[in-house]
Structures are given as structure tokens and as C-alpha cells.
Write a protein that holds these residues in place. Structure first.
Motif, mmCIF file in Angstrom:
data_model
loop_
_atom_site.group_PDB
_atom_site.id
_atom_site.type_symbol
_atom_site.label_atom_id
_atom_site.label_comp_id
_atom_site.label_asym_id
_atom_site.label_seq_id
_atom_site.Cartn_x
_atom_site.Cartn_y
_atom_site.Cartn_z
ATOM 1 N N GLN A 1 -37.033 103.225 29.456
ATOM 2 C CA GLN A 1 -37.729 104.294 30.172
ATOM 3 C C GLN A 1 -39.246 104.079 30.116
ATOM 4 O OE1 GLN A 1 -36.695 107.887 28.148
ATOM 5 N NE2 GLN A 1 -37.671 107.317 26.236
ATOM 6 N N GLY A 2 -39.915 104.675 31.094
ATOM 7 C CA GLY A 2 -41.366 104.571 31.115
ATOM 8 C C GLY A 2 -41.979 105.362 29.973
ATOM 9 N N ARG A 3 -43.201 105.000 29.676
ATOM 10 C CA ARG A 3 -43.906 105.687 28.608
ATOM 11 C C ARG A 3 -44.481 106.984 29.158
ATOM 12 N NH1 ARG A 3 -47.745 101.711 25.540
ATOM 13 N NH2 ARG A 3 -45.749 100.660 25.478
ATOM 14 N N ILE A 4 -44.338 108.059 28.427
ATOM 15 C CA ILE A 4 -44.881 109.313 28.918
ATOM 16 C C ILE A 4 -46.170 109.648 28.182
ATOM 17 C CG2 ILE A 4 -42.679 110.259 29.664
ATOM 18 C CD1 ILE A 4 -42.628 111.941 27.142
ATOM 19 N N GLY A 5 -46.955 110.447 28.851
ATOM 20 C CA GLY A 5 -48.208 110.864 28.254
ATOM 21 C C GLY A 5 -49.342 109.935 28.639
ATOM 22 N N ASP A 6 -50.505 110.273 28.161
ATOM 23 C CA ASP A 6 -51.688 109.480 28.503
ATOM 24 C C ASP A 6 -52.011 108.459 27.427
ATOM 25 O OD1 ASP A 6 -52.481 111.064 26.486
ATOM 26 O OD2 ASP A 6 -54.079 112.086 27.587
ATOM 27 N N GLY A 7 -51.121 108.300 26.485
ATOM 28 C CA GLY A 7 -51.321 107.269 25.481
ATOM 29 C C GLY A 7 -52.071 107.738 24.255
ATOM 30 N N THR A 8 -52.527 108.973 24.257
ATOM 31 C CA THR A 8 -53.269 109.428 23.081
ATOM 32 C C THR A 8 -52.353 109.765 21.919
ATOM 33 O OG1 THR A 8 -53.245 111.661 23.975
ATOM 34 C CG2 THR A 8 -55.185 110.301 24.443
ATOM 35 N N LEU A 9 -51.171 110.226 22.230
ATOM 36 C CA LEU A 9 -50.245 110.565 21.150
ATOM 37 C C LEU A 9 -49.127 109.551 21.002
ATOM 38 C CD1 LEU A 9 -49.716 114.415 21.284
ATOM 39 C CD2 LEU A 9 -51.152 113.085 19.766
ATOM 40 N N LEU A 10 -48.631 109.053 22.118
ATOM 41 C CA LEU A 10 -47.453 108.202 22.077
ATOM 42 C C LEU A 10 -47.771 106.873 22.737
ATOM 43 C CD1 LEU A 10 -44.480 108.400 21.164
ATOM 44 C CD2 LEU A 10 -43.910 109.032 23.508
ATOM 45 N N GLN A 11 -47.733 105.826 21.937
ATOM 46 C CA GLN A 11 -48.067 104.515 22.481
ATOM 47 C C GLN A 11 -46.831 103.624 22.653
ATOM 48 O OE1 GLN A 11 -49.906 105.455 19.451
ATOM 49 N NE2 GLN A 11 -51.358 106.540 20.748
ATOM 50 N N VAL A 12 -45.679 104.207 22.524
ATOM 51 C CA VAL A 12 -44.451 103.424 22.665
ATOM 52 C C VAL A 12 -43.508 104.149 23.617
ATOM 53 C CG1 VAL A 12 -44.591 102.315 20.418
ATOM 54 C CG2 VAL A 12 -43.504 104.555 20.626
ATOM 55 N N ASN A 13 -42.469 103.429 24.046
ATOM 56 C CA ASN A 13 -41.546 103.999 25.023
ATOM 57 C C ASN A 13 -40.420 104.778 24.364
ATOM 58 O OD1 ASN A 13 -42.907 101.577 26.065
ATOM 59 N ND2 ASN A 13 -41.849 102.107 27.955
#
Lengths: 348, 824
Positions: B326-338
């Protein structure tokens, strides 16, 4: 046959000693009340034999008769010592001869804690007990002790033929009756077909054998395979010649032998399992032991193997490894032992 | 009749003639588990001894080794057609040459099957299956061990997938069948027919990191990596866990298994992964930014997310359904993995700067609505095996999925089940029925009927890590189906239902009198006895809890009783008053009142698993010949003719028929039969067909896989927050609705028949009206509420960073670390 087992034959010593013999079956019966027959649910139907034997007192060394064993001449004392040691060390069974039917059986000491001193004490005083032992693939059963009868065994043909050779001479009768079968020349000798043993192959179109003597037999033990998934014709296996009767003929289009209406005296078994005359399961595409019994006997002018009497196109497409045709009717319990012997020897 | 039936009939005929029946018992041990090292053991070398020699045709030509020691009786005592509740069987092997202990040393626990071979009819009957465990006692000469018919230790839970830093998946190329690989966490399947994912030719995977994953899957961004290479925040202690010693307050997400959702659920307590406080120069705009784990994916839908009961603003939330890669959700500030294969949502909710300091992991509460796992194997044919992996709330297919799923279930092969039976039971249990109670007339002396229409059984349940066998028993108990039991070499199930007239007419008769007597006699008397539960011990009140869907899934206990039975209990106690005997149950997977009411009354009237309630409180135990037991199927109807069978039902009817509950083989020839009275009148009146799903509640239709498509009457349609969203061209396998249809419409088109199905609000058009045509008055497409903006598939909605605020400094609490995020 019989196949031998590396070891000592106690009967060499104990002939005439008349050991007491017993037999035990494992069976479980349940009383189901009136109106419903009880069942015996389990049984290796040849049972487990036991013997208790005591010998005359061992004579002094000077008076001991010698026993020849494997080329060595031994005193009875040495023989028993060697028997005891080898049996304990190797675990191999030895052979005892039944006083009931002179037949040979593999056995072991019943007492696991036996030492040699106690062994001697028992064998010359209270009695030493042996129990029958089954060793996979090994049988010491002697057909000639079972009954007189014609024996057609493919194994002796190995001397004269290689794998695939046409049999261009007789299929000799291994018994003393000398009723050799004459060949139709299209039968072949095939090695290593079942448990490493050779067979005679019938091509299903022209192969058959014919005997030379008129006789009556009560049983037939045949190790054979039908090389078809179902019979393609009424292929003859065991019949008389042109004007006689038929005993074993395939039922075209089925996996059974044809019901020849041989009456209530007739019984059919495959690998020891009895089937009704209208349900005689044949060994299709796998080797099996076919056993027929007839209480009043089946008389033939000449025996015919592989072809149904004078009918055209009724040849059995079969492999046959062994045929035994006793001329007397032995008890069913003995027949079951012979069945076990052939099944063990041929690994059916 | 089948060939097997013919053979058993021939055996019964033999016994009727007084002839003996020979049979032998042997076991087949699959030491490796793939059939490569098979051994056959028996009390005697049956394959070499007449009349059993033809047993070799069932052993692949191998001989049966004389290894099993028995004191006299060469037959085991065990439960016939056992289920997972059956006890162990002890074995003692002759192991003088260490052949057996060597195999245990090399291979450990092994699967075994026990057979009975009947040479007279060439019948090779599989009678037991289980695991042969490593020896409890290994001696010089013998080896003692046990076999159990449960595949999994009680300590292993469903689901069992945790949060490892390395990927917990079984590498896809290690599966030999697509049907197994499909439910794994690793997508690699290019070695299987139809498989497209994979790179290189590795046969195993280190599972260590995303680079490894990329090398084996062909991905470039680590999207398939299933490991949890992140550090979650501390987490509120969960009362369900605590088997290990952990400092108080130091628990985290890692302490738990991932959850697994069947059907629909309001997820009240999602699991917090990360959060950050995001103050804003506009004081009232301070934001809490959080990521939540929902469970094992893929989910059918995740909607209506809230954090601390606050719905995030439009475009301030996103979900990941838990698809592989699945695609990564969020803007990357909290979650940097899929976090491949795990359902997530991320949300920003406005709480105001003033509230931010008080926000911590313990005070955050995340919730959402979800339609659960959508890869359940739903079979439509057993020959050839045909199935679709879809979303369903079908209890039968979920029962199978719990057994077969590689990630969350027991990992068994579906071929171990009689799929045809399951197809039948699935159809039976999806039917709409009505449960009817007769109650006193209000204000009068007559009676009135109260009806409870519902689907026979549904399954909407959140698996949170219970032992496998308890999970299975719960699923079955609450659906009025039997635990899977072994029947002719495979597992099957039956439903507790009224027998048909044909089944009753064909019921075998067991009698202890007359020429047809087939019940054992002992000491001149028939060996049969009957018993009943005392009135003062028989439950007369059921307290049943279920999680009610229409109330956000909150637990709702209902109490159902029988005052007449309570009076009987009181009189049995000598108090001539009402005496309550309460039994408590949980309706596992039931989330709708009408179905729960029916289930509660089934426990009250017939007992759990029909083992005895108010209306069938009459149990018989007797002994029959083994060959007759071979012809029986567990839970079938039988008839007993005996003078002792003289009890009447509470309605005054005789117990003519009984239901087979247990069959225990007690020696070579005898089987102990335990049967429960069958109250024909009550069973037949218990459920009546029809009801139309009770006004729509809980109804479900399953159309053939791929037979219907959404034709896009509206561009996108779905039921509020709880139904899958279909787009034009989507294949539709099934649809579920449970609330009045105020906000949605479906129009489904079957391209084969050109029939259009409409689903609209109002009873006139439900559940599916094939004659319904386009009508005036259709309301326009629903206006999507702001907070339920659907996420595209795969869900990947980038969060819009706060653009109109001047963020000074925010901190993200991420495990023990504090990270400063840059100014935007």
C-alpha cells in the motif's frame, strides 16, 4: 523353496523330542444379545504358535552324536551353545519343526531373561518355551510338507532363460509327480517382476501350457497378475483341456473371475480374503495370491494354463509366478498358513 | 449410495449373518509434512499377513511396520469423527533400534492419520487425524508418546501476527499453492501459476529490511516490507495481555498481536502508533496529529475516523486499507514507512493550543468505522475448487478462513475440509428466518406472537488474540453450527437445525428388542441408559452478551428466561417458587438484537451445541457394533426403540428421534453412542423461513463472483460510512446494509442477464428488487459529509500541511525520542 534363514534349526536336534505345541489367536468377542450375531473383530488368522520342548538328558561327551551344521561337525552341546549365543547376539530367529504337521516355523525364545544355564536347565528338565516369530520377507515354510501336488514355479526356469526369453521347452513340475507342462512357445520368462522373483508371461493372444496327466486336485494356489485394468476377454487361467471343465477364467469387461457355477464345494480367496463365487476379485494390474478350494475335487484330463479350453480368443494376459495344485484337501487352518507363506515370500 | 456406503452395508450384512468381520488398525505418519517421509505402524505387520495384505494399495506399496505395543487389545479407544475438543491418544512404540526416536529427533512433531482396513470389502477408513508429539518418555526399548487432534498449541492465538522489527511474513516462494500464498504477508508469487510479483530467484528471504524486500519483490520503495521498523509511543496497558513481566506504564503496541476484523465494526479503541502536538499561531487552531493502527488488512473500508471524538477536517485525514504494498499515508512527518498489510489511519484534529500540553498517549482515543478483511475465501464450487477472495460476514467462510489464513489463522490447507459441505452450510446460514415467541396477551388471557426476523447467522467480530480452539468453538457456538469434525478423512461441519422429513424417514433405528436388535446386551439386559439434567440445575435463564452494531458496537447483555421452568426448578428445590439458574454466554460475532434473541433462546431451549436445554432434556447412552457406527455421521438423526425411552417433552410429546452427539469406540467391536433427544415439534417451529431480513437489518446477498458490476448510476455509491464504495465498473460480489437507506443508492447491472438491480430506501424496494425500474423521486446522489471523505484505493491521501498558520515549533513524541520538525 523354502527360503532359508541364516541361523540354527533346532529341529536338527529335537527330532523325535515331540515338543508340546499350542496356538494363540487374538480375538475379541462382544455379546450383542439375542438376534444379533457376535463378531470376532480381529485376527491374524494364522495365529501365533508356541512350543515347549524338553530333551533327553545330554549324554556324556563320548556318547554325543555329532550334528553337521554349515559344514561344521558339532556335538549337541556345542550346537546348543552356538544356537543360544547366536540367537541372543544377532536376534535372528531359528527354526523349529512342528510335531503336528512337520512344518517349519521361525521362532525365538519366549523368555527374554534367559541365560545359558537356565536355558540348559529348562531344555533338559522343565521344558524350554519358544514362540513363533515373523520376520518380514522371510519364510521357511516347506510346500512339500503341506501336501502332494503339482508345483509350477518360475524360479527354476532362471537356469535356462534370460529376461524376456521365449520358453521353448517345458515348464517342469517341481514336485515328484513330473507332470511337466508343454509350451506354446510364445510364453516368455521375465525376471524381477515381484519381490525380485521371476514369472512366466502370457501374451493374451497365443500363450498357453498343457499338461500330460489326468488328475484330481482340491486346491490351487496361484501367484499371478492380470496385466489389464479389466479383462479384455474371457481369458483362461486354469482350465482342463478341450473337453474338460474350467476352474479359473476371467470375466470379460470386469475385474473379476467368471462365476463358473462350481457349486457350494467351491471357495475362492484372493490374498486370504474370501469372496463369493459371483464376486471373485481378480488381481488386476498387481500381483496377488489366488486360492481356490474344492471339497470334492476338480478332475482334469490334462491341465491347461493360460487358455480357456478349446475356445478361440480366450487367452489370459497374465503373469504367473507360482502354481501349486495339492491333490488332497488340507484343513483350512493349514491353507491359511500356506497363504501366509506365499504372501510373505512374494511380498504380496 | 457411494462405494463406501455399499462396502459398509456389506459389512453390516456380514454381521447380521453372524459372520466375523476382520479389520486392522494402523497409523500413517507423515514425518516431514509433505509426504516425502511416510511411515506406517501397526500392532502387527498387517501388510504382510493375510487377510490384510492388500492394505498395501493404501500405503503406496509400503509395508506396515510392527511397532505399536498394546497389552492385549490392539485397538485404541477414541472418539469417532472427533472435533478439536477431543482428547489425546496414547501410543507406545517398540523402539529397540531407535528408528522411531531417530525420526522424532530429525523431524519433531508429525502429522498422523489412523486407519481401519476391512479386507473383506477392501474398505480403508480414516478414523482419526492429529499430531504425533515427541515422546514424553524415551526408554531403552520403548517410546511412549501421545497424539492429539488439535493442530496448534493453546498458547498460540488468533490472530498471531505481532509487531516484529523484521518482516514476519513467510517468504512467498516458500508456498507451494497460490491459495495459501494469497493470505500471506509477502506478495511474491511469480513461481505460482498466474503470479506476477517477484524479482530474482531467491528461495528464502532474510526479512531484515526494506532493501532485502525490494530485491526479492522488485519494488523500489520498500512498499512490501511488513516489518515494524518504527518505534511506537507508550501505550495504555491492555488488560488482555500481561503474561510477561513489564514495567508498569511501559507497554506499547509491540506487546500485542495485530487485530483482525471480520465483517463490520465500530472500532472503538484503535491502537495509537505516533502522535505529535502541532501548536499554531492561531491559538484556537492547535492540532493533534496522530497515526493509528486498525489491524490486519486489507480492509474493505475504513471511514468515519475520529480522535478524541473529534472528526478531522476535510483533507486532514487519510486511511490505508492494509493492502500489500500500500501507499504511504501522511506527509512523512510521523510515518516514514508503508507498513504493508496493516490497516491504518492518520488524522489531524483541532483541539486548540491550550489543550495541547495535556495531550499524551494515554489521553488520546482513536475510533473509526470499518468493514473488515476482504480476502476471505468464499467458495462457490468444490470440483473444481472455485473461490473468490472477498469481503463477507458469512460465518461459515470465516470459520474456514480462521483455519486456513496464513497470517492470522491456523494456516491449514482448505483441502482438509469438505468444501461442498461448507457451501451447503453457508447457503443455509445466510437465509433470512424469523424466530417467533408466543407470549401472554397484554391485558388478556390469550397469547400473542412476537417475531424476530433476521439473517440466520452473521459474523462481525474483532479477533484480538484468543487461543485457536477457543476461537473456533466460540464461532460455532454463536452460529449454531458444530465445531469442525473429522468425517471420512476431512473436516466438515453441520448446522443445528430441524431435520427434514427425508432425514427423519432415513434415520437408522436402534432397538434393544426383537429380531432387529442392534443394541448390546450385558448380563441379559440391554446396555442402554437415559438421563436428564435436574430441573434445579438446568439453566432456565440465559444471559447473552453481544456487541450491538447500532450502538457503536458496545456490549449489550440480554436476559432470556422461562418462568415455567424456573417454577419447576423452585419446586425441585422444595421452595415452590421461582428459582433462577443462569448460564452466561457471549454471542460471538453477533451484532444485531434479533439474531441475538434467537441465539439466546436456542441456548435456553436446546442447550449450547444442542447438548440439553428445557425442550430436549433427555440423553441416551448405549452401545452398538462398530460396523454400524461406520454408517453414522455425527449429528445426524437416529431413532431409538426401547422400553426405557419413556420421557415426554414439556409439551407432552415422546422423544422418538435423537441427535448423535458423540461416538466413542470403546473396544474392537463396540461403539458407545451418546445421543440427545430431538424435540421435533420445537425444532421445526424454532425458525421459519423468510422475513426479508427484518426490514433490512443484517441482510446480505451474495451474487456469483464477478456476475454483477456497478454501472455507475451515480459516479460513486456506498452506504454512509459502512458499506464498500463502488465505482463504475467495480465487480460486486455482495452487499450488506443495516440501516435505513437515507443517504445512498446502488444500481447494479448483471452483464450476462442485463438485469439491473436497484437498492433503494423504503421497504418497497428491498432487499433487491429485480422488477424495480427507474422511478421518479429518486433522490440525488448523497452529499458526502465532510468528515467521511472516502479515500482512493490504494488509500494514499497526502495530508495538506497547515498553510495558513505560522507554526513555530512542534514536537513529535516518537518513543523515547523527541524530534523537531522544520517550519513549513
Amino acid at each position: 523353496m523354502p527360503a532359508t534363514v541364516g541361523g540354527y534349526h533346532l529341529f536338527q536336534y529335537c527330532l523325535g523330542a515331540q515338543p508340546q505345541e499350542s496356538i494363540r489367536f487374538e480375538e475379541l468377542e462382544t455379546d450383542l444379545g439375542s438376534g444379533f450375531g457376535s463378531m470376532v473383530g480381529f485376527g491374524i488368522n494364522t495365529g501365533l504358535r508356541r512350543w515347549r520342548v524338553s530333551f533327553p538328558i545330554l549324554p556324556g561327551a563320548s556318547a554325543q552324536a555329532s550334528i553337521t551344521y554349515n559344514g561344521s561337525t558339532l556335538t549337541p552341546a556345542d550346537y546348543l551353545w552356538a544356537l543360544f549365543c547366536d540367537s541372543k547376539v544377532s536376534g535372528d530367529p531359528f527354526v523349529v519343526q512342528s510335531p503336528r504337521n512337520d512344518q517349519y516355523y521361525l521362532c525365538k525364545f519366549a523368555d527374554h531373561e534367559l541365560d545359558y544355564t537356565r536355558f540348559l536347565t529348562k531344555i533338559y528338565a522343565t521344558g524350554l518355551e519358544f514362540k513363533q516369530f515373523r520376520l518380514p520377507g522371510v519364510t521357511v515354510f516347506d510346500p512339500t510338507k503341506y501336501a502332494t501336488g503339482r508345483i509350477y514355479d518360475a524360479e527354476p526356469l532362471d537356469v535356462d532363460y534370460d529376461d524376456g526369453d521365449p520358453i521353448d521347452a517345458t515348464w517342469p513340475d517341481s514336485s515328484a509327480l513330473n507332470d511337466d507342462l508343454s509350451t506354446g512357445t510364445t510364453e516368455t520368462f521375465e525376471t524381477n517382476e515381484q519381490n525380485g522373483l521371476p514369472v512366466v508371461r502370457f501374451n493374451g493372444t497365443s500363450s498357453w501350457f498343457l499338461g500330460t496327466q489326468a488328475f484330481t486336485f482340491h486346491e490351487a494356489f496361484i501367484v499371478m497378475k492380470v496385466r489389464e485394468a479389466s479383462w479384455s476377454n474371457y481369458g483362461g487361467v486354469l482350465t482342463a483341456n478341450a473337453n474338460g471343465i474350467a476352474m479359473l477364467v476371467g470375466d470379460s469387461g470386469t475385474t473379476k473371475f467368471f462365476d463358473l457355477s462350481l457349486g457350494s464345494d467351491y471357495e475362492y480367496r484372493l490374498n486370504g480374503v474370501q469372496y463369493d463365487a459371483d464376486d471373485q476379485q481378480a488381481p488386476m494390474n498387481e500381483f496377488g495370491l489366488v486360492h481356490i478350494r474344492h471339497k470334492t475335487g476338480l478332475a482334469v484330463d490334462f491341465l491347461q494354463v493360460g487358455k480357456d479350453r478349446a475356445f478361440a480368443g480366450r487367452y489370459g494376459k497374465i503373469d504367473v509366478g507360482y502354481i501349486f495344485l495339492p491333490t488332497t484337501l488340507k484343513p483350512a487352518s493349514d491353507a491359511r498358513e500356506f497363504t501366509e507363506h506365499l504372501i510373505t515370500y512374494w511380498d504380496l | 449410495m457411494s462405494a463406501r456406503d455399499d462396502k459398509i452395508a456389506a459389512l453390516v450384512a456380514l454381521t447380521a449373518l453372524g459372520k466375523k468381520v476382520d479389520y486392522c488398525e494402523y497409523i500413517a505418519v507423515d514425518w516431514v509434512g509433505d509426504g516425502s517421509v511416510m511411515r506406517y505402524y501397526g500392532h502387527a505387520p498387517y501388510s504382510r499377513v493375510p487377510p490384510f495384505t492388500r492394505v498395501k494399495r493404501y500405503t503406496g506399496g509400503d509395508h506396515i511396520d510392527k511397532r505399536i505395543l498394546a497389552q492385549g487389545d490392539p485397538f485404541r479407544q477414541f472418539e469417532l469423527q472427533p472435533d478439536i475438543r477431543t482428547q489425546d491418544i496414547a501410543f507406545e512404540f517398540d523402539d529397540i533400534d531407535k528408528a522411531v526416536s531417530d525420526l522424532f529427533r530429525d523431524h519433531g512433531t508429525a502429522r498422523m492419520r489412523m486407519y481401519h482396513y476391512f479386507p473383506q470389502v477392501d474398505l480403508n477408513e480414516e478414523v482419526w487425524m492429529g499430531q504425533l508429539h515427541p515422546p514424553q518418555i524415551t526408554g531403552r526399548k520403548t517410546l511412549k508418546t501421545v497424539a492429539s487432534n488439535n493442530r496448534r498449541a493453546r498458547e498460540v492465538k488468533v490472530p498471531a501476527e505481532g509487531h516484529q522489527f523484521f518482516c514476519p511474513a513467510t517468504f512467498g516462494r516458500r508456498f507451494t499453492a497460490l491459495i495459501a500464498q494469497q493470505t500471506g504477508l509477502c506478495p511474491v508469487n511469480d513461481h505460482l501459476p498466474g503470479g506476477t510479483i517477484g524479482a530474482g530467484d531467491a528461495t528464502d528471504c532474510s526479512r531484515l529490511d526494506e532493501a532485502t524486500c525490494n530485491a526479492n519483490t522488485g519494488a523500489t520503495d520498500g512498499r512490501y516490507f511488513g516489518g515494524y521498523n518504527v518505534r511506537p509511543v507508550t501505550y495504555s496497558p491492555d488488560p488482555h495481555h500481561g503474561v510477561t513481566t513489564t514495567s508498569k506504564g511501559n507497554r506499547s503496541l509491540f506487546d500485542q498481536q495485530k487485530r483482525w476484523l471480520a465483517g463490520r465494526k465500530h472500532m472503538n479503541a484503535c491502537t495509537l502508533l505516533f502522535f505529535a502536538r502541532e501548536p499554531n499561531t492561531h491559538l484556537e487552531q492547535g492540532i493533534v496529529h496522530s497515526v493509528w493502527e486498525i489491524g490486519i488488512g486489507p480492509f474493505q473500508s475504513i471511514t468515519n475516523v475520529r480522535v478524541n471524538s473529534i472528526a478531522p477536517n476535510f483533507n486532514q485525514w487519510a486511511v490505508a486499507l492494509g493492502n500489500l504494498g500500500q501507499g504511504r499515508i501522511g506527509d512523512g512527518t510521523l510515518l516514514q514507512v508503508n507498513l504493508s498489510g496493516t490497516g491504518l489511519f492518520i488524522a489531524r484534529v483541532v483541539v486548540g493550543n491550550q489543550a495541547l500540553p495535556a495531550i499524551d498517549a494515554q489521553s488520546l482515543h482513536g475510533e473509526c468505522d470499518a468493514l473488515g478483511y476482504n480476502k476471505v475465501a468464499v467458495f462457490t464450487d468444490d470440483d473444481p475448487l472455485t473461490y473468490s477472495r472477498i469481503y463477507t460476514d458469512d460465518r461459515v467462510w470465516w470459520l474456514l478462513e480462521v483455519h486456513t489464513n496464513q497470517r492470522a489463522g491456523n494456516g491449514q490447507d482448505p483441502s482438509e475440509f469438505w468444501i461442498g459441505d461448507l457451501i451447503t452450510e453457508s447457503a443455509h446460514n445466510r437465509a433470512n428466518v424469523v424466530f417467533t415467541r408466543t407470549v401472554p396477551e397484554p391485558g388478556g388471557t390469550g397469547t400473542i406472537e412476537v417475531t424476530y426476523p433476521h439473517r440466520r447467522t452473521t459474523f462481525n467480530h474483532l479477533f484480538e488474540g484468543r487461543p485457536f480452539d477457543e476461537t473456533v468453538v466460540d464461532i460455532c457456538r454463536s452460529g449454531r453450527i458444530t465445531p469442525p469434525y473429522l468425517y471420512q478423512g476431512k473436516y466438515t461441519i453441520s448446522s443445528f437445525r430441524a431435520y427434514t422429513g427425508g432425514e427423519l424417514a432415513a434415520a437408522p433405528v436402534f432397538t434393544d428388542v426383537g429380531p432387529a436388535n442392534n443394541i448390546q446386551w450385558i448380563d441379559g439386559l440391554p446396555n442402554i441408559q437415559f438421563s436428564e439434567i435436574d430441573d434445579d440445575k438446568l439453566p432456565n435463564k440465559i444471559k447473552l452478551s453481544f456487541e450491538e452494531f447500532s450502538n457503536k458496537g458496545l456490549s449489550r447483555p440480554i436476559e432470556l428466561d422461562d418462568k415455567d421452568q424456573q417454577l419447576r426448578a423452585g419446586r425441585a428445590k422444595g421452595i415452590d417458587n421461582f428459582w433462577e439458574v443462569t448460564a452466561e454466554y457471549v454471542a460471538n460475532g453477533v451484532d444485531e438484537l434479533n439474531e441475538a434473541v434467537k441465539l439466546g433462546f436456542s441456548h435456553l431451549w436446546f442447550g449450547q451445541f444442542n447438548e440439553g436445554g428445557i425442550y430436549n432434556n433427555w440423553r441416551g447412552v448405549f452401545y452398538i457394533p462398530y460396523v454400524q457406527a461406520l454408517a453414522l455421521r455425527r449429528y445426524q438423526a437416529i431413532k431409538i426403540v426401547s422400553d426405557l425411552n419413556d420421557k415426554l417433552t414439556p409439551d407432552g410429546d415422546p422423544f422418538e428421534y435423537f441427535q448423535v452427539l458423540y461416538m466413542r469406540k470403546v473396544n474392537a467391536n463396540l461403539v458407545e453412542l451418546t445421543v440427545q433427544g430431538y424435540n421435533q415439534q420445537k425444532a421445526e417451529a424454532f425458525e421459519t423461513s423468510g422475513g426479508g431480513g427484518g426490514g433490512g437489518d443484517g441482510a446480505m446477498l451474495t451474487y456469483g463472483a464477478g456476475s454483477n458490476v456497478c454501472n455507475g448510476y451515480w459516479p460513486r455509491m456506498g452506504l454512509r460510512n459502512l458499506l464498500p464504495w463502488f465505482q463504475k465498473g467495480d465487480l460486486i460480489h455482495e452487499a450488506i446494509w443495516s440501516v435505513p437507506f437515507s443517504y445512498f443508492r446502488y444500481q447494479m447491472w448483471n452483464p450476462t442477464t442485463s438485469v439491473i438491480y436497484y437498492l433503494a430506501d423504503g421497504p418497497a424496494a428491498e432487499p433487491w428488487d429485480t422488477t424495480y425500474s427507474v422511478q421518479d423521486g429518486f433522490e440525488p446522489a448523497p452529499t458526502v459529509e465532510e468528515h467521511i471523505t472516502p479515500s482512493p484505493e490504494p488509500a494514499e491521501v497526502p495530508l495538506t500541511p497547515p498553510v495558513d498558520k505560522d507554526i513555530t515549533v512542534g514536537t513529535i513524541t516518537q518513543g523515547p525520542d523527541t524530534v523537531t520538525i522544520p517550519l513549513s
